[in-house]
Design an enzyme around this catalytic site. Structure first.
Site, PDB file in Angstrom:
ATOM      1  CE1 TYR A 188      -2.130   1.690  -0.035  1.00 50.76           C
ATOM      2  CE2 TYR A 188      -1.592   2.580  -2.179  1.00 50.76           C
ATOM      3  CZ  TYR A 188      -1.410   1.622  -1.210  1.00 50.76           C
ATOM      4  OH  TYR A 188      -0.531   0.588  -1.417  1.00 50.76           O
ATOM      5  CB  CYS A 205       1.436 -13.592 -15.529  1.00 44.33           C
ATOM      6  SG  CYS A 205       1.035 -14.964 -14.402  1.00 44.33           S
ATOM      7  CE1 TYR A 222       3.714   4.942  -2.782  1.00 42.01           C
ATOM      8  CE2 TYR A 222       1.957   3.355  -2.414  1.00 42.01           C
ATOM      9  CZ  TYR A 222       3.096   3.735  -3.079  1.00 42.01           C
ATOM     10  OH  TYR A 222       3.636   2.924  -4.042  1.00 42.01           O
ATOM     11  NE  ARG A 261      -4.590  -2.361  -0.849  1.00 41.89           N
ATOM     12  CZ  ARG A 261      -3.945  -2.835  -1.903  1.00 41.89           C
ATOM     13  NH1 ARG A 261      -3.387  -2.005  -2.767  1.00 41.89           N
ATOM     14  NH2 ARG A 261      -3.861  -4.121  -2.102  1.00 41.89           N
ATOM     15  NE  ARG A 300       1.928 -11.998  -4.946  1.00 36.64           N
ATOM     16  CZ  ARG A 300       2.705 -12.459  -3.965  1.00 36.64           C
ATOM     17  NH1 ARG A 300       3.942 -12.849  -4.238  1.00 36.64           N
ATOM     18  NH2 ARG A 300       2.252 -12.550  -2.734  1.00 36.64           N
TER      19      ARG A 300
END
Length: 691
Positions: free
Chosen positions: A167, A358, A172, A220, A317
């Site tokens: 990542y 949600c 980060y 990522r 999402r």
């Protein structure tokens, strides 16, 4: 095309639907909740299912925000529940190994945060009030971080993961090495883009060595900031990064830099918004590429692939809103897709530290806790006649779930259209997509022969007794009030004046004369969007709030910066930390929340966006005639949604779904099953604990 198998190094995804890593609020403390949540997506056809951020070491501690860990044997066993669940449906399981670097405060571990040059990640300090500054990493720290990644990867393989992540995004540790503002090192890890990429390259190398030849390795990486930096040999440093790493990972997972842009709300950003930033990646690597963009349209998905933008359709999402989105496309049931509305209530749940919720999918996070399946409702063996009064989000969801359960349902609403609060709210700036809540449910209800829909039907107690249903559900919503507070906590009563308005007045077409003050202590979206709405119509609008920002709660949904930007674009001045004390039709008196210092503002109208109260007239009338109801065979009268307790649309939908699932059942004393961490008792020394 969407259902072609795609290789990720040594492993093969069964299709192009890829649930990218995303926060779920389900840590190792809730392993069964987490496993069931992810399994629903695998059952629904997502070819790859990933975890959210999974810490590789206690120096990456995001407390109090929820995060997973890959530290010990208990963690391995907890994650194995998820990989086994995903594998049952033929999907691949991915794990996002993560070190937060300077963006975490290590509140629990109390270890110094780490960063390339000791520079704090400011978004963390501003947003979450951290006051511990990071340590500059020396060579020993870098070696340790690489070993933590390698050991986390080995544990991930033991847990059964098929794809292991490196990542380097979202502020980060890996990302901090990529940005010269945060990486001011003068050794081989700093300076040129080639040097700044070195740490990420080494993370990939140690991960590949650790997982062996039968596991994919994904990178990522956030590209938004780097895309804006000119490169020496390429159009941007983002291009140069991909070129330098082109052959190393088995998959590129590319994204934006910060949450407000990476997962922007539909109010501000449309489908496929990442494309201008990441569209070049496939031109520089032969490895598969996954990206996101709140994809809900199959046509858009196919377009991304055909035009060479992506190989995998990433979903976070949309996969929460409809875990069965791939299956519905495969089976030609696109009309049944429960499309993500982009409200970002899911993101707020991570900030709240709770399992994901949600607006569209009330079963999210409840698969194990309450046994709710996103597509299946147990058919009742004793169908009942149920009357629902009110066709807003709660009433529509309750009718749909009851109908799926086999009950005979009548849904009546006094207005000329279904939708409740959304009938007006969908017309406000940026909120058109929210009406998917209504459209999806009406579409499914129209297919049901056991559900009858009636508009223009104002029902009183006499009419309900005459209809003689077995159950009555009151979903009459809530109304906005003109109540004010004399301090931050103590209500003072109402502000009554012909030129005082509420959102209900504006919804009914009664508009204020300018100049207008919108006084907002609801703190969610309504005050901000009403200010935009009135400003667009030519009204001179000022926004006032006792909070520290406009629409302050939208920090939870990552909208706050975009709210301020939208108000600025409409030239709406924002006054924070002030209460509305009085209004005489010409002047509003404001008082500073902390000092009490008053200021007077000339205005002709005030719109109060504050407290909502349930519309309980019908419920109270029914309760007062309980004996007559019982005599007519009515077994129960219940309230749902805003009529029970005003809240966000997500609360209303969940309330309606819950009542429908539980109607007529004898419920246990505990409302849901409690999950708990997996504990290895062999490692637990009772004597040491006693001492």
């Amino acid at each position: 095309m969407l259902f072609e198998p795609i290789r990720i190094g040594p492993v093969t995804a069964p299709n192009r639907f890829y649930q990218v890593p995303h926060a779920s609020g389900m840590t190792n403390a809730l392993p069964r909740v987490r496993a069931a949540f992810r399994e629903a997506k695998a059952e629904g056809g997502w070819g790859v299912i990933c975890t959210g951020a999974c810490s590789v070491d206690p120096s990456s501690d995001d407390t109090p925000l929820p995060f997973a860990t890959m530290w010990d044997g208990n963690d391995i066993r907890a994650h194995a529940l998820m990989t086994e669940a995903v594998h049952r449906h033929g999907s691949l399981a991915g794990v996002e190994l993560w070190h937060g670097g300077a963006s975490v405060m290590n509140r629990t571990s109390r270890l110094p945060p780490l960063s390339p040059s000791g520079i704090p990640w400011m978004a963390t300090h501003v947003g979450f009030m951290g006051n511990l500054r990071p340590k500059t990493m020396d060579k020993a720290d870098i070696r340790a971080a690489l070993e933590w990644q390698a050991e986390g990867a080995r544990k991930a393989r033991t847990a059964g993961f098929d794809v292991v992540y490196v990542y380097a995004g979202m502020g980060y540790l890996g990302y901090e090495f990529l940005l010269p503002e945060y990486n001011q090192r003068t050794d081989e890890y700093g300076g040129s883009i080639e040097n700044r990429v070195r740490f990420v390259r080494e993370l990939i190398d140690v991960t590949k060595d650790a997982v062996g030849k039968d596991c994919g390795v994904a990178l990522r990486v956030s590209l938004e900031e780097l895309r804006g930096r000119p490169g020496r040999n390429q159009p941007s440093e983002a291009h140069e990064l991909v070129e330098l790493l082109a052959d190393l990972p088995d998959l590129f997972d590319v994204k934006m830099d910060s949450s407000p842009t990476d997962c922007s709300a539909s109010r501000f950003t449309g489908e496929g918004s990442h494309e201008p930033i990441i569209d070049f990646v496939k031109t520089l690597t032969k490895k598969p590429v996954v990206g996101v963009g709140r994809f809900t349209s199959p046509d858009t998905m196919v377009s991304q692939i055909r035009r060479g933008v992506l190989d995998f359709i990433g979903g976070a999402r949309p996969s929460i809103a409809d875990p069965f989105l791939p299956a519905k496309i495969r089976e030609g049931r696109e009309a049944e897709i429960r499309e993500c509305i982009g409200c970002n209530i899911c993101i707020s749940s991570w900030h709240d530290g709770v399992p994901v919720r949600c607006t569209q999918n009330p079963t999210a996070g409840e698969e194990w806790r309450r046994g709710w399946h996103p597509e299946r409702v147990q058919r009742t063996s004793h169908p009942e006649r149920v009357l629902i009064v009110g066709g807003g989000p709660a009433g529509l969801e309750c009718a749909l779930t009851l109908g799926r359960g086999g009950h005979e349902v009548t849904l009546a609403d006094s207005s000329s259209s279904f939708g409740g609060r959304l009938t007006f709210e969908k017309t406000l700036p940026g909120l058109a997509a929210w009406n998917r809540v209504v459209d999806y449910r009406l579409g499914r209800l129209d297919e049901m022969s056991n559900v009858s829909l009636y508009l223009g039907s104002a029902l009183g107690v006499d009419e309900i007794i005459e209809l003689a249903p077995q159950r009555v559900v009151v979903a009459t919503g809530a109304r906005w009030t003109n109540m004010l507070y004399k301090s931050m906590e103590i209500p003072v009563g109402t502000l009554d004046d012909p030129q005082v308005f509420t959102p209900d007045d504006i919804a009914s077409g009664r508009l204020p004369d300018g100049p207008t003050i919108v006084f907002d202590f609801d703190n969610y979206y309504m005050g901000g969007v009403l200010s935009e709405y009135l400003a667009r119509s030519g009204n001179s609008v000022s926004y006032v709030t006792p909070a520290g920002q406009a629409s302050a709660w939208t920090i939870m949904t990552n909208e706050l910066p975009l709210v301020h930007r939208a108000l600025a674009e409409r030239r709406v001045p924002v006054t924070t930390l002030h209460l509305l004390k009085s209004f005489d039709g010409e002047t509003a008196t404001l008082a500073h929340v902390f000092t009490g210092e008053e200021m007077r503002v000339a205005c002709r109208s005030v719109v109060i966006v504050g407290l909502r109260k349930p519309r309980n007239e019908l419920y109270d009338s029914l309760s007062a005639r309980a004996d007559e109801l019982a005599a007519s065979g009515i077994l129960s009268v219940d309230r749902i949604g805003d009529a029970l307790a005003p809240g966000a649309i997500a609360h209303a939908v969940h309330s309606g779904h819950k009542l429908a699932r539980e109607l007529g059942l004898v419920l246990p004393s505990r409302p849901y099953r409690r999950d708990m961490p997996i504990v290895d008792l062999e490692d637990f020394d009772l004597r040491a604990a006693a001492e």
